[in-house]
Design an enzyme around this catalytic site. Structure first.
Site: not given
Length: 330
Positions: A53, A213, A218
């Site tokens: 990351y 999500l 979502l």
């Protein structure tokens, strides 16, 4: 805050997992530290990161951001269950990716240095390695545990049969094996229910959903677009999902409005209600987003709401008659 054991282990973790993929990419270091401080204020003790990351050009390595937060003291490290990952390339040379004993050792030591800590609580395989035998992987893991550098091990993006392979190989070595599986899982992406969740429940492996999500789809994307605001779920790959499932998403947002809850909170609460789920990974870019996610812990979806969610986003079932994994049988 609600807590649970991570799989069959004795380790106790919060039911919301703080994901850090945005740290050093979309969120500054100062804002990232503020989010982690607020997470502790809320009782969130489970922090997930990865050694890749923030490593693209122009980004700040996420593990280093977390390491500087730990270095500020105040019990930050002691109160945190720290999870990171190994597998994806960290360089261009051989043995700088995958799960050879050499790369596992090098990657773990490098993560420890960046994170400014003497141990990792949970080291996760970021992906299955089809070229390295389990004997080698678990031997490397056992060495790390004997050295006190890593306490628990987990997986990510594994199929159900990969979980079975791993756990049986660990059993042969009298090793604890995997305590968690980090899997893509949300209302719109439910294929994990076919074999991953049943396998995880069988072996006592806690499931940690990522993408809860579905890239923002979502999280009330249609309502935000109608209001003229920016919506994360309306760009990139999420835009494709939005176009393909617009009717279902419209029905979902109407259901959320009818019960008086925000779509993002309903999506997280649904995951929290699934058998075998430890807790979803939330990836807030701001303190305000983190604060809002706490509502999901207070939200209990009744049977009628759960049934309607199944109607809008049907569970996978090859024969349509039985829940997985029995759906494969007649």
């Amino acid at each position: 805050m609600q807590y649970t054991h991570l799989g069959r282990s004795g380790l106790i973790v919060s039911r919301l997992v703080l994901g850090t993929m945005n740290f050093g990419t979309e969120t500054s270091e100062a804002a990232s530290h503020a989010i982690m401080d607020r997470a502790h204020e809320h009782g969130i003790n489970f922090v997930d990161t990865a050694n890749v990351y923030g490593t693209r050009p122009g980004e700040e390595p996420t593990e280093e951001i977390i390491g500087r937060w730990f270095a500020a003291g105040g019990g930050r490290r002691e109160r945190t269950v720290l999870a990171t990952k190994v597998y994806l390339p960290t360089g261009e040379w051989p043995n700088e990716s995958h799960l050879s004993a050499l790369n596992i050792r090098r990657a773990a030591d490098a993560s420890l240095q960046r994170l400014r800590t003497d141990h990792i609580d949970l080291l996760q395989m970021h992906h299955i390695d089809r070229s390295t035998p389990w004997e080698e992987i678990f031997e490397a893991f056992a060495v790390l545990r004997q050295q006190g550098k890593v306490l628990y091990f987990g997986s990510s993006n594994f199929a159900g049969w990969h979980l079975a392979q791993a756990q049986e190989a660990a059993r042969d070595r009298h090793f604890l094996g995997l305590v968690s599986e980090q899997s893509r899982y949300n209302l719109m992406t439910r294929w994990a229910e076919l074999e991953v969740l049943p396998a995880a429940r069988h072996y006592g492996t806690g499931v940690i959903p990522w993408g809860p999500l579905n890239g923002g789809v979502l999280a009330g994307v249609l309502s935000k677009l109608r209001a003229g605001g920016a919506a994360r779920g309306s760009t990139g790959r999420s835009a494709v999902a939005l176009a393909e499932h617009r009717d279902a998403i419209e029905a979902y947002e109407k259901l959320c409005a009818a019960i008086g809850e925000q779509p993002a909170h309903v999506g997280l609460a649904w995951l929290l209600a699934q058998d075998g789920v430890t807790g979803p990974i939330i990836g807030p870019r701001t303190v305000e987003q983190l604060d809002g996610a706490l509502r999901a812990l207070q939200l209990t979806l009744d049977d009628d709401t759960l049934a309607e969610l199944d109607r809008i986003f049907p569970p996978p079932a090859p024969n349509g008659a039985r829940p997985a994994p029995e759906a494969y049988a007649w």
